[in-house]
Design an enzyme around this catalytic site. Structure first.
Site, PDB file in Angstrom:
ATOM      1  N   ALA A 252       1.323   3.512   1.314  1.00 59.79           N
ATOM      2  CA  ALA A 252       2.591   3.025   1.848  1.00 59.79           C
ATOM      3  C   ALA A 252       3.170   2.063   0.809  1.00 59.79           C
ATOM      4  O   ALA A 252       2.420   1.360   0.143  1.00 59.79           O
ATOM      5  CB  ALA A 252       2.370   2.304   3.156  1.00 59.79           C
ATOM      6  N   THR A 253       4.493   2.058   0.683  1.00 55.59           N
ATOM      7  CA  THR A 253       5.072   1.284  -0.410  1.00 55.59           C
ATOM      8  C   THR A 253       5.863   0.052   0.015  1.00 55.59           C
ATOM      9  O   THR A 253       5.266  -0.853   0.570  1.00 55.59           O
ATOM     10  CB  THR A 253       5.841   2.196  -1.351  1.00 55.59           C
ATOM     11  N   THR A 254       7.185   0.021  -0.224  1.00 58.94           N
ATOM     12  CA  THR A 254       7.874  -1.278  -0.243  1.00 58.94           C
ATOM     13  C   THR A 254       8.168  -1.891   1.132  1.00 58.94           C
ATOM     14  O   THR A 254       8.714  -1.223   2.007  1.00 58.94           O
ATOM     15  CB  THR A 254       9.194  -1.120  -1.019  1.00 58.94           C
TER      16      THR A 254
END
Lengths: 265, 230
Positions: free
Chosen positions: A42-44
């Site tokens: 999962a990123t930002t």
């Protein structure tokens, strides 16, 4: 499932994680390096303080290496009534950490008859991140953001963590994940300490949009499928997710204003 | 060699039951009513910190009378059972019936096997989306489980309180009316109970995930003064 009763000496108290350990329900540590497997990341995620409390937002993309593995995962969750948690890192362990954290807070509140203080919650999450360190060394790092409305002080507060469980309280904003550099820059330029939630939602939306342009692991608004970042406001009334329709309107306004500028950026 | 005195099993059980009943009768009673807004639980309790009524899970509440340390231990075990079950399976899989059965097992086991039976009666209530689906399980000191509908009373003088409540009980009451009627039934004719003497909580029918809410302080006093309002 039988009723868990304990002798006075072995009682786990209000600690749900200790209860899980005593009942043998804790999953074993992964002993395979993550690099050998393609796992979702999962990123930002971002969190910004505002007059009402805190605005939290996260894009919807999860990636495995160079591939997009999920378009619609959620990274911003209510932790309890007055706090929220946003996660970046290995998606599977992160989701599990959020679930355990939510349960931990609720379990404590029910057993003790009174909820933890905001600092207590932040420390709890720090401990969970710390416990994940062996897994983090194998490549399953989870780095959350924690934000909440401190009902005793009447202000929004936010906390950032590192993989060792280090807990850092931020005064203005916090960012996490692969796009944190770009998102942080956008927020840094647009942040005002006297701004209200409405302005900071716009800022979060704009930060995620700009980040998605620069970072391949961050998902922008998907106007075709109707997928928009999760945005939530945590204030005196508790954790409230901003409706998708509202987020969509903000994105469309942002796109329209960019078109007016001739698309230069 | 000394021979132990023979005690008939009937006598043994009767002695234990009398002991438990006496202990329970010393404490103050509580009542739960199923009304259109949810399940109202109203206990006579002067303490603001030692609770008789508590939250177990999303739509499940616990109430106990008798010895505080004994029913509080059961309450915590119930919270643990529910949270573990919800974690292992899903939140929907946690139900009042299985919890009530677990309590019955423990109470029954203690009643027959331990030195001393537990001097408690407990209630496990679960609110449903419509009043017909509400569940109220009344578990006795010996593990007997009663599935109650409408209203139920736990504790000393339960029969006379239930009789008083039964004369007026109406499932269409508002919360204010239900609390006022419960207080009157708990008090009897000779005395009156004020808001300070009561511990009131409601499992709200129409609410998000966690249905349990306490009604305390000024809110409770206003509710009782208004009578009909909610």
């Amino acid at each position: 499932m039988t009723l868990p009763l304990f002798e006075a000496g072995g009682d786990p108290g209000p600690n749900f994680a200790a209860l899980l350990r005593s009942t043998g329900l804790v999953p074993p540590e992964p002993d395979v390096p993550a690099t050998e497997m393609a796992i979702a990341h999962a990123t930002t995620v971002v969190a910004i303080r505002c007059q009402q409390g805190v605005v939290m937002a996260g894009d919807r993309r999860a990636t495995s290496g160079h591939l997009i593995s999920h378009r619609t995962i959620e990274k911003v969750f209510p932790a309890d009534r007055h706090s929220g948690v946003a996660i970046a890192g290995a998606a599977g362990p992160a989701m599990e950490m959020v679930r355990l954290f939510q349960l931990q807070l609720e379990h404590y509140e029910k057993v003790e008859g009174k909820g933890l203080s905001l600092d207590g919650k932040a420390n709890q999450l720090g401990m969970m991140v710390r416990n994940n360190l062996p897994a983090a060394m194998q490549g399953f790092a989870v780095v959350p953001l924690f934000a909440g409305y401190d009902t005793t002080r009447g202000v929004g507060r936010l906390f950032q963590y590192d993989v060792t469980g280090g807990r850092y309280e931020e005064r203005e904003y916090a960012v996490g994940g692969s796009g944190s550099l770009h998102a942080g820059t956008v927020i840094k330029l647009g942040y005002r300490s006297d701004a209200d939630a409405d302005e900071m939602i716009d800022l979060a939306v704009s930060a995620l949009f700009r980040t998605a342009e620069e970072d391949s692991a961050t998902g922008g608004p998907d106007l075709v499928r109707g997928i928009y970042p999760v945005v939530a406001v945590i204030g005196a009334d508790g954790f409230e997710r901003v409706a998708d329709a509202d987020v969509e309107t903000r994105f469309r306004d942002l796109l329209a204003s960019l078109e007016d500028q001739g698309g230069d950026s | 060699m000394t021979m132990p005195f023979y005690v008939a099993p009937e006598q043994l059980m009767k002695d234990r039951a009398d002991f438990a009943r006496k202990g329970i009768a010393r404490g103050r009673a509580l009542t739960a009513l199923s009304i259109s807004d949810g399940i109202v639980i109203c206990a006579e309790n002067r303490s603001n910190t030692l609770r008789k009524v508590s939250e177990i899970y999303d739509r499940i509440a616990f109430a106990g009378v008798g010895r505080y340390n004994e029913f509080d231990q059961l309450r915590i075990a119930g919270v643990r059972h529910a949270d573990l079950k919800g974690y292992t399976y899903s939140r929907e899989d946690v139900d009042a019936r299985s919890l009530a059965n677990q309590y019955a097992q423990v109470l029954g086991q203690t009643f027959t096997h331990e030195m001393k039976p537990m001097e408690v009666e407990i209630l496990v209530a679960e609110v449903a989306s419509d009043p017909g689906g509400d569940q109220m399980f009344h578990v006795l000191y010996d593990g007997t489980v009663n599935d109650e509908s409408g209203y139920t009373v736990l504790g000393g003088e339960a029969d006379s309180i239930a009789e008083r409540l039964g004369q007026t009980y109406d499932g269409n009451w508002g919360v204010g009316e239900a609390v006022t009627a419960a207080a009157a039934a708990l008090a009897g004719e000779e005395r009156a109970l004020e808001a300070d003497d009561l511990e009131v909580a409601i499992l709200v029918r129409e609410i998000g995930r966690r249905a349990f809410q306490r009604i305390e302080g000024d809110e409770l006093a206003e509710l009782m003064a208004g009578g009909t309002s909610d």
